[in-house]
Design a protein around this motif. Structure first.
Motif, PDB file in Angstrom:
ATOM      1  N   GLU A  32       0.731  -1.363   0.100  1.00  0.00           N
ATOM      2  CA  GLU A  32       0.218  -0.118  -0.135  1.00  0.00           C
ATOM      3  C   GLU A  32       1.037   1.236  -0.324  1.00  0.00           C
ATOM      4  O   GLU A  32       1.870   1.311   0.887  1.00  0.00           O
ATOM      5  N   VAL A  33       0.476   2.356  -1.090  1.00  0.00           N
ATOM      6  CA  VAL A  33       0.677   4.122  -1.217  1.00  0.00           C
ATOM      7  C   VAL A  33      -0.061   4.447  -0.754  1.00  0.00           C
ATOM      8  O   VAL A  33      -1.328   3.964  -0.844  1.00  0.00           O
ATOM      9  N   LYS A  34       0.290   5.382   0.482  1.00  0.00           N
ATOM     10  CA  LYS A  34      -0.658   6.534   0.577  1.00  0.00           C
ATOM     11  C   LYS A  34      -0.138   7.139  -0.522  1.00  0.00           C
ATOM     12  O   LYS A  34       0.556   8.228   0.061  1.00  0.00           O
ATOM     13  N   VAL A  35      -2.007   8.412  -0.918  1.00  0.00           N
ATOM     14  CA  VAL A  35      -1.063   9.120  -2.036  1.00  0.00           C
ATOM     15  C   VAL A  35      -2.437  10.328  -1.320  1.00  0.00           C
ATOM     16  O   VAL A  35      -2.933  10.179  -0.664  1.00  0.00           O
ATOM     17  N   THR A  36      -1.476  12.127  -1.284  1.00  0.00           N
ATOM     18  CA  THR A  36      -2.202  12.923  -0.548  1.00  0.00           C
ATOM     19  C   THR A  36      -2.273  13.924  -1.373  1.00  0.00           C
ATOM     20  O   THR A  36      -1.080  14.220  -2.566  1.00  0.00           O
ATOM     21  N   PHE A  37      -3.085  14.368  -1.817  1.00  0.00           N
ATOM     22  CA  PHE A  37      -2.644  15.720  -2.554  1.00  0.00           C
ATOM     23  C   PHE A  37      -3.673  17.091  -2.212  1.00  0.00           C
ATOM     24  O   PHE A  37      -4.696  16.909  -1.192  1.00  0.00           O
ATOM     25  N   ASP A  38      -3.136  18.282  -3.181  1.00  0.00           N
ATOM     26  CA  ASP A  38      -3.944  19.310  -2.003  1.00  0.00           C
ATOM     27  C   ASP A  38      -3.945  20.305  -3.862  1.00  0.00           C
ATOM     28  O   ASP A  38      -2.860  20.681  -4.352  1.00  0.00           O
ATOM     29  N   ILE A  39      -5.014  19.588  -4.506  1.00  0.00           N
ATOM     30  CA  ILE A  39      -4.793  20.024  -6.235  1.00  0.00           C
ATOM     31  C   ILE A  39      -5.840  22.048  -6.583  1.00  0.00           C
ATOM     32  O   ILE A  39      -6.700  21.710  -5.954  1.00  0.00           O
ATOM     33  N   VAL A  40      -4.855  22.377  -6.374  1.00  0.00           N
ATOM     34  CA  VAL A  40      -5.735  23.703  -7.229  1.00  0.00           C
ATOM     35  C   VAL A  40      -6.129  23.995  -9.110  1.00  0.00           C
ATOM     36  O   VAL A  40      -5.451  23.716  -9.538  1.00  0.00           O
ATOM     37  N   ALA A  41      -7.217  24.592  -8.853  1.00  0.00           N
ATOM     38  CA  ALA A  41      -7.791  24.730 -10.313  1.00  0.00           C
ATOM     39  C   ALA A  41      -8.276  26.077 -10.225  1.00  0.00           C
ATOM     40  O   ALA A  41      -8.619  26.832  -9.766  1.00  0.00           O
TER      41      ALA A  41
END
Length: 182
Positions: free
Chosen positions: A167-176
């Motif tokens: 398992e790999v944990k992916v975190t994101f904070d995406i600005v559009a």
């Protein structure tokens, strides 16, 4: 309305975790994505009809941990060449059509999109919080990706005594930003 992802303002990280009998001696490598692009279709009056496409340049993953230059080069080389095979599979893509978005509470969404990694496409659920301020749409959250679901054998060293968990944990904070907005 269509929003274009702003790569300079967005953050996406992937973190692997050490496992095996010697896991206490290993570290949990974290990688930042340096190149990404995409778009979001979002209507605040019908948020469940939203759609998303996010593409990551596989070679752009960069180790963010404090390690020696030699270890950094080897970890990044292994990740790019053996894990991601970035010469063969240049992009990692997440797509979620509007029919696969479920609105929860205020600003809470469940995405039932598809992740394409190393040429394999699998369903990948993602939980996200979404905020709309003027012409800026921001989404953040996390997801867990199982490497084996995409034909990736987690890296092992020391005869299997130290290995990366599946398992790999992916975190994101995406600005559009809304198309046409400055």
């Amino acid at each position: 309305m269509r929003y274009r992802i702003d790569p300079a303002a967005s953050r996406l990280t992937a973190r692997a975790f050490a496992g095996g009998p010697l896991s206490a001696m290993g570290h949990n490598p974290s990688f930042a994505v340096r190149e990404l692009e995409g778009e979001v279709d979002f209507d605040p009056d019908a948020p469940a009809a939203s759609a998303l496409r996010l593409a990551v340049v596989a070679r752009s993953l960069t180790l963010t941990d404090s390690v020696s230059d030699g270890d950094r080069r080897e970890i990044e080389r292994t990740t790019r060449e053996e894990v991601l095979e970035s010469d063969r599979f240049a992009e990692i893509v997440y797509q979620c059509p509007g029919s696969k978005v479920t609105a929860g509470g205020p600003g809470q969404f469940s995405l039932a999109g598809d992740l394409t990694l190393r040429g394999v496409t699998r369903p990948q659920p993602v939980a996200a919080r979404v905020y709309l301020t003027g012409d800026v749409l921001r989404g953040n959250g996390e997801a867990t990706v199982r490497q084996s679901a995409f034909g990736i054998r987690p890296v092992t060293v020391a005869g299997g005594m130290l290995k990366v968990k599946d398992e790999v944990k992916v975190t994101f904070d995406i600005v559009a930003r809304r198309d046409g907005a400055g």
